[in-house]
Write an enzyme that holds these catalytic residues in place. Structure first.
Site, PDB file in Angstrom:
ATOM      1  N   ASP A   1      45.286  34.913  45.876  1.00  0.00           N
ATOM      2  CA  ASP A   1      44.773  34.316  44.657  1.00  0.00           C
ATOM      3  C   ASP A   1      44.182  32.956  45.051  1.00  0.00           C
ATOM      4  OD1 ASP A   1      44.396  33.951  41.835  1.00  0.00           O
ATOM      5  OD2 ASP A   1      46.176  32.692  41.817  1.00  0.00           O
TER       6      ASP A   1
ATOM      7  N   ASP B   1      43.340  29.879  42.490  1.00  0.00           N
ATOM      8  CA  ASP B   1      43.754  28.702  41.729  1.00  0.00           C
ATOM      9  C   ASP B   1      45.275  28.551  41.729  1.00  0.00           C
ATOM     10  OD1 ASP B   1      41.075  28.168  41.047  1.00  0.00           O
ATOM     11  OD2 ASP B   1      41.177  29.668  39.462  1.00  0.00           O
TER      12      ASP B   1
END
Length: 236
Positions: free
Chosen positions: A16, A18
């Site tokens: 991922d 953020d």
């Protein structure tokens, strides 16, 4: 006798973006940046941006509504102004947030021969330059539809890479390479409860800088927990 490495599955390291590789939310920060540019009304855009962000954290975000909202200014400004603004965004917001801890983690996987992929619910306009800055070739982000003029329309193209959509997008990416989940050994790093479907699908889930709910779930499931950013990001 050494293992027969020819029989080992190729390894994928999925990330991922953020709050996992970055100690911020690039989508939210881009919205705040457009306010500072004067592209959006501060009060109205700021209120709606914050509300969408809270929906995301709560796992109830309508990604199609959000992407139309988040890309409205970019669609209106056009490609040249948008590109110049994003370059400024990279210099002022993203570059100071790229931490050595994240670079070292990515480097370690590459040095081990793993193929690295960023898979994110943030759109491709915001994230493509960030992936490049992190040295990651493969990016699966929310893809944006383009109109007859070649510029963004504000709609999403294909399956959005969010929640269960991340599992589907990864399956599509693997299929395009003639592979399935069974053909690879996969690790996924994420901070968010939104990513539980993909964390459950991979061989090695890693709750990274996890929010409290994901931390509790990881402890319950026996998943590895990695606090990549133990200290707050210094103020420039």
């Amino acid at each position: 006798m050494p293992p027969d490495i020819s029989s080992q599955r190729p390894r994928l390291a999925l990330f991922d973006l953020d709050h996992t590789l970055l100690p911020l939310d690039s989508d939210y920060e881009w919205g705040e940046f457009t306010i500072r540019l004067g592209w959006c009304d501060r009060a109205e855009f700021g209120r709606r941006n914050q509300a969408f962000y809270e929906d995301y954290l709560a796992g109830r975000l309508d990604v199609h509504d959000y992407v139309r909202f988040a890309t409205e200014a970019v669609c209106r400004q056009g490609p040249e102004a948008a590109a110049a603004a994003h370059a400024q965004f990279m210099r002022e917001v993203i570059a100071p947030a790229i931490r050595e801890e994240a670079l070292a983690l990515l480097r370690g996987h590459r040095d081990a021969g793993d193929e690295v992929v960023i898979i994110t619910a943030t759109n491709e306009f915001v994230t493509r330059p960030i992936a490049e800055a992190l040295g990651v070739e493969h990016l699966l982000a929310v893809e944006l539809e383009r109109g007859a003029d070649g510029w963004y329309t504000g709609a999403i193209r294909g399956t959005p890479s969010m929640r269960e959509g991340k599992v589907e997008r990864m399956a599509q990416w693997l299929a395009a390479r003639g592979q399935g989940w069974e053909d690879v050994e996969s690790t996924f790093y994420s901070d968010s409860l939104n990513d539980v479907p993909l964390l459950e699908r991979v061989d090695h889930p890693v709750a990274t800088n996890p929010d409290p709910r994901l931390r509790a779930l990881a402890q319950e499931r026996g998943w590895r927990i990695l606090d990549l950013f133990p200290a707050p990001l210094p103020t420039p």
